[in-house]
Motif scaffolding. Structure first.
Motif, PDB file in Angstrom:
ATOM      1  N   THR A 125       0.106   4.098   1.640  1.00  0.00           N
ATOM      2  CA  THR A 125       0.021   4.634   2.968  1.00  0.00           C
ATOM      3  C   THR A 125       0.883   4.172   3.889  1.00  0.00           C
ATOM      4  O   THR A 125       1.064   4.918   4.963  1.00  0.00           O
ATOM      5  CB  THR A 125      -1.350   4.633   3.300  1.00  0.00           C
ATOM      6  OG1 THR A 125      -1.815   3.118   3.686  1.00  0.00           O
ATOM      7  CG2 THR A 125      -2.397   5.259   2.259  1.00  0.00           C
ATOM      8  N   GLY A 126       1.281   3.226   4.137  1.00  0.00           N
ATOM      9  CA  GLY A 126       1.837   2.580   4.982  1.00  0.00           C
ATOM     10  C   GLY A 126       1.355   1.857   6.311  1.00  0.00           C
ATOM     11  O   GLY A 126       1.897   0.737   6.800  1.00  0.00           O
ATOM     12  N   TYR A 127       0.114   2.224   6.573  1.00  0.00           N
ATOM     13  CA  TYR A 127      -0.561   1.789   7.692  1.00  0.00           C
ATOM     14  C   TYR A 127      -1.827   1.184   7.145  1.00  0.00           C
ATOM     15  O   TYR A 127      -2.602   1.073   8.106  1.00  0.00           O
ATOM     16  CB  TYR A 127      -0.775   2.792   8.687  1.00  0.00           C
ATOM     17  CG  TYR A 127       0.537   3.103   9.314  1.00  0.00           C
ATOM     18  CD1 TYR A 127       1.328   2.390  10.193  1.00  0.00           C
ATOM     19  CD2 TYR A 127       1.284   4.340   8.924  1.00  0.00           C
ATOM     20  CE1 TYR A 127       2.406   2.579  11.001  1.00  0.00           C
ATOM     21  CE2 TYR A 127       2.513   4.740   9.490  1.00  0.00           C
ATOM     22  CZ  TYR A 127       3.138   3.878  10.691  1.00  0.00           C
ATOM     23  OH  TYR A 127       4.387   4.414  11.161  1.00  0.00           O
ATOM     24  N   SER A 128      -2.207   0.991   5.965  1.00  0.00           N
ATOM     25  CA  SER A 128      -3.576   0.615   5.458  1.00  0.00           C
ATOM     26  C   SER A 128      -3.543  -0.847   5.925  1.00  0.00           C
ATOM     27  O   SER A 128      -2.850  -1.708   5.923  1.00  0.00           O
ATOM     28  CB  SER A 128      -3.692   0.758   4.034  1.00  0.00           C
ATOM     29  OG  SER A 128      -3.399   2.101   3.827  1.00  0.00           O
ATOM     30  N   GLU A 129      -4.792  -1.509   5.875  1.00  0.00           N
ATOM     31  CA  GLU A 129      -5.171  -2.674   5.960  1.00  0.00           C
ATOM     32  C   GLU A 129      -6.158  -3.008   5.040  1.00  0.00           C
ATOM     33  O   GLU A 129      -6.979  -2.272   4.489  1.00  0.00           O
ATOM     34  CB  GLU A 129      -5.840  -3.100   7.397  1.00  0.00           C
ATOM     35  CG  GLU A 129      -5.209  -2.742   8.490  1.00  0.00           C
ATOM     36  CD  GLU A 129      -5.925  -2.896   9.896  1.00  0.00           C
ATOM     37  OE1 GLU A 129      -5.374  -3.218  10.690  1.00  0.00           O
ATOM     38  OE2 GLU A 129      -7.111  -2.442   9.947  1.00  0.00           O
TER      39      GLU A 129
ATOM     40  N   TYR B  61      -2.740  -7.636   5.390  1.00  0.00           N
ATOM     41  CA  TYR B  61      -1.781  -6.797   5.270  1.00  0.00           C
ATOM     42  C   TYR B  61      -0.794  -6.987   3.818  1.00  0.00           C
ATOM     43  O   TYR B  61      -1.052  -7.989   3.317  1.00  0.00           O
ATOM     44  CB  TYR B  61      -0.936  -6.703   6.373  1.00  0.00           C
ATOM     45  CG  TYR B  61      -1.558  -6.358   7.901  1.00  0.00           C
ATOM     46  CD1 TYR B  61      -1.684  -5.027   8.131  1.00  0.00           C
ATOM     47  CD2 TYR B  61      -2.073  -7.450   8.387  1.00  0.00           C
ATOM     48  CE1 TYR B  61      -2.429  -4.783   9.274  1.00  0.00           C
ATOM     49  CE2 TYR B  61      -2.662  -7.189   9.834  1.00  0.00           C
ATOM     50  CZ  TYR B  61      -2.815  -5.932  10.034  1.00  0.00           C
ATOM     51  OH  TYR B  61      -3.752  -5.811  11.321  1.00  0.00           O
ATOM     52  N   ASP B  62      -0.008  -5.753   3.581  1.00  0.00           N
ATOM     53  CA  ASP B  62       0.830  -6.033   2.316  1.00  0.00           C
ATOM     54  C   ASP B  62       1.326  -7.339   2.306  1.00  0.00           C
ATOM     55  O   ASP B  62       1.969  -7.640   3.212  1.00  0.00           O
ATOM     56  CB  ASP B  62       1.662  -5.000   2.202  1.00  0.00           C
ATOM     57  CG  ASP B  62       1.279  -3.837   2.369  1.00  0.00           C
ATOM     58  OD1 ASP B  62       0.028  -3.457   2.136  1.00  0.00           O
ATOM     59  OD2 ASP B  62       2.079  -2.830   2.944  1.00  0.00           O
TER      60      ASP B  62
ATOM     61  N   ARG C  64      -7.725  -9.045   9.605  1.00  0.00           N
ATOM     62  CA  ARG C  64      -6.941  -8.047   8.876  1.00  0.00           C
ATOM     63  C   ARG C  64      -5.914  -8.448   7.999  1.00  0.00           C
ATOM     64  O   ARG C  64      -5.477  -9.637   8.320  1.00  0.00           O
ATOM     65  CB  ARG C  64      -6.356  -7.171   9.992  1.00  0.00           C
ATOM     66  CG  ARG C  64      -7.238  -6.570  11.100  1.00  0.00           C
ATOM     67  CD  ARG C  64      -7.993  -5.343  10.316  1.00  0.00           C
ATOM     68  NE  ARG C  64      -8.564  -4.579  11.466  1.00  0.00           N
ATOM     69  CZ  ARG C  64      -9.963  -4.060  11.687  1.00  0.00           C
ATOM     70  NH1 ARG C  64     -10.811  -4.609  10.745  1.00  0.00           N
ATOM     71  NH2 ARG C  64     -10.458  -3.590  12.648  1.00  0.00           N
TER      72      ARG C  64
ATOM     73  N   SER D 245       0.787  -1.247   0.057  1.00  0.00           N
ATOM     74  CA  SER D 245       0.058  -0.026   0.002  1.00  0.00           C
ATOM     75  C   SER D 245       0.931   1.269  -0.084  1.00  0.00           C
ATOM     76  O   SER D 245       2.133   1.132   0.547  1.00  0.00           O
ATOM     77  CB  SER D 245      -0.776   0.110   1.200  1.00  0.00           C
ATOM     78  OG  SER D 245       0.005   0.065   2.410  1.00  0.00           O
TER      79      SER D 245
END
Length: 99
Positions: free
Chosen positions: A60-64, A90-91, A88, A58
């Motif tokens: 944004t760095g903190y997106s899920e 993640y990348d 959740r 992502s």
């Protein structure tokens, strides 16, 4: 399937001697393949994997990523999250689609 798991173990052992960042990522993928092979080995009945998707990085760095049921509606207020929103993603997570 046991042969596949053993082959992956040998591959990991051979490549874990010198580990740089690329090797570490490769070894993580080998671990994921071993877990998937173990799951398939233990699964009852026929499993047909149609797709394997790796979630992209992502910006944004903190997106899920979240799994939602759209309830056959374009109205987002009618959508519900899978598992009450406790799943959740993640990348780099893998999604395995089976039919």
């Amino acid at each position: 399937m046991n042969e596949v798991i053993e082959l992956l173990r040998e591959f990991k052992k051979d490549h874990s001697i010198t580990v740089d960042s690329d090797d570490a990522l490769l070894l993580d993928k080998v671990d994921a393949l071993m877990k998937l092979a173990d799951f398939l080995d233990k699964a009852e009945g026929k499993i047909d994997i149609t797709d394997i998707h790796i979630l992209p990085l992502s910006a944004t760095g903190y997106s899920e990523y979240r799994v939602i049921n759209d309830n056959e509606s374009d109205n987002k207020s009618m959508w519900t999250e899978y598992g009450d929103g406790d799943l959740r993603l993640y990348d780099g997570d893998w999604l395995v689609r089976m039919k």
